[in-house]
Design a protein around this motif. Structure first.
Motif, short mmCIF file in Angstrom:
data_model
loop_
_atom_site.label_atom_id
_atom_site.label_comp_id
_atom_site.label_asym_id
_atom_site.label_seq_id
_atom_site.Cartn_x
_atom_site.Cartn_y
_atom_site.Cartn_z
N TRP A 36 0.86 -1.19 0.00
CA TRP A 36 0.00 0.00 0.00
C TRP A 36 0.90 1.24 0.00
N VAL A 37 0.53 2.19 -0.83
CA VAL A 37 1.21 3.48 -0.90
C VAL A 37 0.13 4.55 -0.84
N ARG A 38 0.39 5.65 -0.15
CA ARG A 38 -0.61 6.70 -0.05
C ARG A 38 -0.05 8.04 -0.53
N GLN A 39 -0.98 8.94 -0.84
CA GLN A 39 -0.60 10.26 -1.32
C GLN A 39 -1.56 11.28 -0.72
N ALA A 40 -1.07 12.07 0.20
CA ALA A 40 -1.87 13.14 0.80
C ALA A 40 -2.16 14.20 -0.27
N PRO A 41 -3.23 14.96 -0.08
CA PRO A 41 -3.61 15.96 -1.09
C PRO A 41 -2.46 16.90 -1.43
N GLY A 42 -2.11 16.97 -2.69
CA GLY A 42 -1.06 17.87 -3.15
C GLY A 42 0.35 17.49 -2.74
N LYS A 43 0.52 16.30 -2.20
CA LYS A 43 1.83 15.87 -1.70
C LYS A 43 2.40 14.72 -2.53
N GLY A 44 3.57 14.25 -2.11
CA GLY A 44 4.22 13.16 -2.79
C GLY A 44 3.73 11.79 -2.31
N LEU A 45 4.41 10.77 -2.80
CA LEU A 45 4.04 9.40 -2.49
C LEU A 45 4.70 8.95 -1.19
N GLU A 46 3.97 8.15 -0.41
CA GLU A 46 4.49 7.61 0.85
C GLU A 46 4.14 6.13 0.92
N VAL B 90 4.97 13.99 -12.67
CA VAL B 90 5.93 14.01 -11.56
C VAL B 90 6.68 12.67 -11.53
N TYR B 91 7.99 12.76 -11.52
CA TYR B 91 8.84 11.59 -11.48
C TYR B 91 9.35 11.38 -10.05
N TYR B 92 9.25 10.14 -9.59
CA TYR B 92 9.70 9.79 -8.26
C TYR B 92 10.74 8.66 -8.32
N CYS B 93 11.78 8.77 -7.52
CA CYS B 93 12.63 7.62 -7.29
C CYS B 93 12.20 7.01 -5.95
N MET B 94 12.49 5.74 -5.79
CA MET B 94 12.06 5.03 -4.58
C MET B 94 13.06 3.92 -4.28
N GLN B 95 13.48 3.84 -3.02
CA GLN B 95 14.37 2.75 -2.64
C GLN B 95 13.54 1.62 -2.07
N VAL B 96 13.88 0.41 -2.48
CA VAL B 96 13.20 -0.79 -1.99
C VAL B 96 14.22 -1.77 -1.44
N LEU B 97 15.33 -1.24 -0.95
CA LEU B 97 16.35 -2.11 -0.36
C LEU B 97 15.93 -2.56 1.03
N GLN B 98 15.38 -1.64 1.80
CA GLN B 98 14.99 -1.98 3.16
C GLN B 98 13.74 -1.21 3.56
N THR B 99 12.95 -1.82 4.42
CA THR B 99 11.78 -1.13 4.93
C THR B 99 12.18 -0.22 6.09
N PRO B 100 11.53 0.92 6.24
CA PRO B 100 10.45 1.41 5.38
C PRO B 100 10.96 1.87 4.03
N PHE B 101 10.30 1.39 2.97
CA PHE B 101 10.64 1.88 1.64
C PHE B 101 10.39 3.39 1.62
N THR B 102 11.18 4.13 0.89
CA THR B 102 11.05 5.58 0.89
C THR B 102 11.15 6.14 -0.53
N PHE B 103 10.35 7.17 -0.77
CA PHE B 103 10.33 7.88 -2.04
C PHE B 103 11.13 9.18 -1.94
N GLY B 104 11.60 9.62 -3.09
CA GLY B 104 12.10 10.97 -3.18
C GLY B 104 10.93 11.95 -3.22
N PRO B 105 11.20 13.24 -3.14
CA PRO B 105 10.13 14.25 -3.09
C PRO B 105 9.41 14.46 -4.41
N GLY B 106 9.98 13.96 -5.48
CA GLY B 106 9.35 14.11 -6.79
C GLY B 106 9.96 15.26 -7.59
N THR B 107 10.00 15.08 -8.90
CA THR B 107 10.44 16.11 -9.83
C THR B 107 9.32 16.36 -10.82
#
Lengths: 119, 112
Positions: A36-46, B90-107
């Protein structure tokens, strides 16, 4: 055709609960981990949570540990996210996706379901 | 937790021209199996994210050849050889090496 269809989103007051579902078709569900991945309004992916194909291994981001529970029913080809003690900051579009642990890819995503936590 | 950063955060592009996005991780994403557990996603306006690149440099099924991923360890790059109209989003990078997986802020990529 591979498809993921989320449901169960809606409006809930702070402290309330919701259960999201993700119905899958077009592939052998039990062979894949899910996430599961979520996205708050106007924000990035989490990223929120993940579960192994057999359901025995589960993982969570810190902000939802103890409040959210991921599970799956492989006989029903359905993924779940039970969300308790909801907070305003949980407001987001929630996406389920198929996750291949070996390759690390999340290659199929649902259309998302919206959760709004507000009084 | 592994922190992901991206640059630039906004990228105005010209159709037909190349474009490049950088992604950095606070820890190496290189697994002992030799693979870098780094994904790239594109989220087009009003749509769900779609996988572009996995394991740092492997194009996902159906992804055009103009997209390529490179890098290892903590530094990664997504390149578009010639930007097309359908590449905005919007382009995102994301690491899936270890949890918690994390995304970049986006471009955010859009046309000049």
């Amino acid at each position: 055709e591979v498809q993921l269809l989320e449901s169960g989103g809606g409006w809930v007051q702070p402290g309330g609960s919701l259960r999201l579902s993700c119905a899958v078709s077009g592939f052998t569900f039990s062979s894949y981990a899910m996430s599961w991945v979520r996205q708050a309004p106007g924000k990035g992916l989490e990223w929120v949570s993940a579960i192994g194909g057999g359901g025995g291994n589960t993982y969570y981001t810190d902000s939802v540990k103890g409040r959210f529970t991921i599970s799956r029913d492989n006989s029903k080809n359905t993924l779940y996210l039970q969300m308790n003690s909801l907070r305003a900051e949980d407001t987001a579009v929630y996406y389920c996706n198929r996750y291949s642990g070996g390759y690390g890819d999340m290659d199929v995503w649902g259309q998302g379901t919206t959760v709004t936590v507000s009084s | 937790d592994i922190v992901m950063t991206q640059s630039p955060l906004s990228l105005p592009v010209t159709p037909g021209e190349p474009a490049s996005i950088s992604c950095r991780s606070s820890q190496s994403l290189l697994h002992s199996n030799g693979y870098n557990y780094l994904n790239w996603f594109l989220q087009k306006p009003g749509q769900s994210p779609q996988l572009l690149i996995y394991l740092g440099s492997n194009r996902a099924s159906g992804v055009p050849e103009r997209f390529s991923g490179s890098g290892s360890g903590t530094d990664f790059t997504l390149k578009i050889s010639r930007v097309e109209a359908e590449d905005v989003g919007v382009y995102y990078c994301m690491q899936v090496l270890q949890t918690p997986f994390t995304f970049g802020p986006g471009t955010k990529v859009d046309f000049k």
